[in-house]
Write a protein that holds these residues in place. Structure first.
Motif, mmCIF file in Angstrom:
data_model
loop_
_atom_site.group_PDB
_atom_site.id
_atom_site.type_symbol
_atom_site.label_atom_id
_atom_site.label_comp_id
_atom_site.label_asym_id
_atom_site.label_seq_id
_atom_site.Cartn_x
_atom_site.Cartn_y
_atom_site.Cartn_z
ATOM 1 N N GLU A 36 0.536 -1.143 -9.073
ATOM 2 C CA GLU A 36 -0.361 -2.129 -8.480
ATOM 3 C C GLU A 36 -0.182 -2.132 -6.976
ATOM 4 O OE1 GLU A 36 0.657 -6.107 -9.687
ATOM 5 O OE2 GLU A 36 -1.198 -6.944 -8.882
ATOM 6 N N GLN A 37 -1.291 -2.254 -6.232
ATOM 7 C CA GLN A 37 -1.203 -2.436 -4.779
ATOM 8 C C GLN A 37 -1.778 -3.809 -4.433
ATOM 9 O OE1 GLN A 37 -1.723 1.631 -2.451
ATOM 10 N NE2 GLN A 37 -3.580 1.099 -3.538
ATOM 11 N N THR A 38 -1.025 -4.558 -3.611
ATOM 12 C CA THR A 38 -1.525 -5.891 -3.232
ATOM 13 C C THR A 38 -2.334 -5.818 -1.940
ATOM 14 O OG1 THR A 38 0.609 -6.248 -2.175
ATOM 15 C CG2 THR A 38 0.310 -7.170 -4.386
ATOM 16 N N GLY A 39 -2.195 -4.698 -1.200
ATOM 17 C CA GLY A 39 -2.969 -4.544 0.045
ATOM 18 C C GLY A 39 -3.530 -3.138 0.144
ATOM 19 N N GLY A 40 -4.161 -2.669 -0.940
ATOM 20 C CA GLY A 40 -4.713 -1.308 -0.967
ATOM 21 C C GLY A 40 -5.759 -1.119 0.130
ATOM 22 N N LYS A 41 -5.682 0.033 0.815
ATOM 23 C CA LYS A 41 -6.583 0.288 1.954
ATOM 24 C C LYS A 41 -7.619 1.346 1.604
ATOM 25 C CE LYS A 41 -3.334 1.555 4.939
ATOM 26 N NZ LYS A 41 -2.777 1.948 6.240
ATOM 27 N N SER A 47 0.848 -1.193 0.000
ATOM 28 C CA SER A 47 0.000 0.000 0.000
ATOM 29 C C SER A 47 0.886 1.247 0.000
ATOM 30 C CB SER A 47 -0.891 -0.001 1.250
ATOM 31 O OG SER A 47 -1.352 1.296 1.528
ATOM 32 N N THR A 48 0.601 2.186 -0.877
ATOM 33 C CA THR A 48 1.400 3.426 -0.916
ATOM 34 C C THR A 48 1.242 4.180 0.406
ATOM 35 O OG1 THR A 48 -0.446 4.618 -1.942
ATOM 36 C CG2 THR A 48 1.236 3.721 -3.417
ATOM 37 N N GLN A 49 0.101 3.965 1.057
ATOM 38 C CA GLN A 49 -0.193 4.639 2.309
ATOM 39 C C GLN A 49 0.776 4.181 3.410
ATOM 40 O OE1 GLN A 49 -2.500 6.739 1.574
ATOM 41 N NE2 GLN A 49 -3.186 7.550 3.515
ATOM 42 N N LYS A 97 -21.823 6.297 -9.919
ATOM 43 C CA LYS A 97 -20.934 5.170 -9.610
ATOM 44 C C LYS A 97 -19.580 5.684 -9.119
ATOM 45 C CE LYS A 97 -22.859 1.835 -12.794
ATOM 46 N NZ LYS A 97 -22.500 0.867 -13.818
ATOM 47 N N LYS A 98 -18.941 4.896 -8.242
ATOM 48 C CA LYS A 98 -17.697 5.388 -7.639
ATOM 49 C C LYS A 98 -16.515 5.242 -8.593
ATOM 50 C CE LYS A 98 -14.964 5.090 -3.433
ATOM 51 N NZ LYS A 98 -15.042 4.990 -1.987
ATOM 52 N N CYS A 99 -15.813 6.363 -8.771
ATOM 53 C CA CYS A 99 -14.651 6.378 -9.663
ATOM 54 C C CYS A 99 -13.358 6.589 -8.871
ATOM 55 C CB CYS A 99 -14.835 7.505 -10.676
ATOM 56 S SG CYS A 99 -13.452 7.733 -11.750
ATOM 57 N N ALA A 100 -13.468 7.289 -7.728
ATOM 58 C CA ALA A 100 -12.261 7.566 -6.951
ATOM 59 C C ALA A 100 -12.594 7.703 -5.476
ATOM 60 C CB ALA A 100 -11.598 8.852 -7.454
ATOM 61 N N GLY A 101 -11.590 7.418 -4.649
ATOM 62 C CA GLY A 101 -11.760 7.578 -3.205
ATOM 63 C C GLY A 101 -10.511 8.179 -2.597
ATOM 64 N N ILE A 102 -10.690 8.820 -1.461
ATOM 65 C CA ILE A 102 -9.556 9.473 -0.794
ATOM 66 C C ILE A 102 -9.509 9.016 0.654
ATOM 67 C CG2 ILE A 102 -8.613 11.713 -0.055
ATOM 68 C CD1 ILE A 102 -10.079 12.858 -2.579
ATOM 69 N N LEU A 103 -8.317 8.638 1.083
ATOM 70 C CA LEU A 103 -8.108 8.206 2.462
ATOM 71 C C LEU A 103 -7.049 9.113 3.059
ATOM 72 C CD1 LEU A 103 -8.352 5.961 4.723
ATOM 73 C CD2 LEU A 103 -6.468 4.816 3.564
#
Ligand code: BTN
Length: 328
Positions: free
Chosen positions: A117-122, A94-96, A189-195
């Motif tokens: 690519e993220q293998t554990g994107g949050k 995760s980049t986070q 429909k959801k296109c993007a999210g911000i954490l």
């Protein structure tokens, strides 16, 4: 800009917009030998770039792989400080998480961590964030505005405004809308999210990690089946594939500009922009919090980014964290 020599060479080619560049001229500008230039071009070819030699003129870049690496992003960059340090990964958990480590080690304001690519994107609320290889923008920007901890939620609204306005300036075939608090929807429909995550002490913000996930070049099949009816991508809505690096650079430009505007002049103009681009305000909604489900009309956000809902009995209720369903 922390570009490697190979990326510096690549940046010259990307900025030349298809014009040939002489090997000697490159060698002189970068202070290395022509043989060294040739070796870097070989490595770039192995990575998928294609160069041809044009007699008496030099090398010409004729094909580039679809990547969001530092050289590609910086060829579009129009910022004063954001995006001058870019950490690029083919694959990451995760980049986070990586950004947290870098921020603790003192990474500068505007540092970007981005991956194919993220293998554990949050996602928010401990959800999984699907981050398909080469399809989206999966990035975290470390920002270090001089603010107090209670102001942090306002910066998350700055991020949503930055993303939605970048989309609006680059694409014509759809209108993105912000769904409270920070989802970007297109046609519902959801296109993007911000954490957003914060590194802070009681009285001081050390840094904010603005995690931005954008479904960019997905076809419907690229989404897991269970979210195909609620997710979309820019390519689906714009009806063509788009340049991810160009969008990253546009978001960084906005994020820098609106963060500076916020720090200098306060929240008023950001709040207005957020409300203007919101698809939530004025609508009848259902908000599911941990404790209850509330129905009513979304009437605005407070200076803390809290959603205000007008209930049918005339009461105004504040919602700090919830899942929102828009009903009309
Ligand atoms: C949400 O809508 O729930 C927020 C999604 C945020 C996803 C991004 S992708 C880049 C960054 N790294 C992560 O693991 N998450 C954020």
């Amino acid at each position: 800009m922390n570009l490697s020599m190979k990326d510096k060479i690549l940046q010259h080619f990307l900025q030349s917009k298809g014009e040939p560049i002489s090997g000697q001229q490159l060698a002189d500008e970068l202070g290395i030998s022509r043989t060294a230039i040739w070796k870097h071009l070989q490595t770039l070819q192995e990575e998928g770039y294609k160069f041809i030699t044009i007699k008496k003129k030099g090398y010409q870049l004729v094909a580039a792989p679809d990547r969001v690496d530092a050289a590609k992003i910086s060829s579009f960059l129009k910022t004063k400080r954001f995006g001058y340090s870019i950490h690029y990964f083919e694959e990451i958990d995760s980049t986070q998480t990586y950004a947290q480590k870098l921020a603790r080690q003192g990474a500068e304001d505007g540092t970007v961590i981005i991956a194919e690519e993220q293998t554990g994107g949050k996602g928010r609320m401990q959800r999984i964030w699907h981050s398909a290889k080469g399809k989206g923008i999966w990035m975290t920007v470390i920002i270090r505005p001089n603010i107090l901890p209670h102001q942090a939620p306002q910066l998350t609204l700055v991020a949503a405004v930055s993303v939605v306005m970048a989309m609006k300036s680059l694409y014509q075939n759809f209108t993105p809308e912000i769904k409270w608090p920070n989802d970007i929807l297109i046609n519902g429909k959801k296109c993007a999210g911000i954490l957003t995550e914060m590194l802070a002490e009681m009285d001081r913000v050390d840094g904010l990690l603005i995690g931005i996930g954008i479904n960019t070049n997905h076809e419907l099949d690229d989404f897991p089946e269970d979210i195909q009816s609620i997710a979309t991508s820019i390519a689906i809505e714009e009806k063509k594939k788009v340049d991810r690096a160009e969008l990253v650079a546009e978001i960084l430009k906005n994020l820098e500009h609106f963060t500076d505007e916020y720090v200098e002049n306060g929240f008023t103009s950001i709040k207005t922009l957020w409300e203007e681009h919101s698809g939530t305000i004025g609508k009848r909604i259902k908000a599911s919090t941990i404790r209850e489900t509330i129905e009513g009309q979304a009437i605005g956000i407070t200076d803390e980014g809290v959603l205000e809902i007008l209930l049918d009995d005339g009461q105004v209720k504040k919602v700090y964290s919830a899942d929102i369903e828009i009903q009309n």
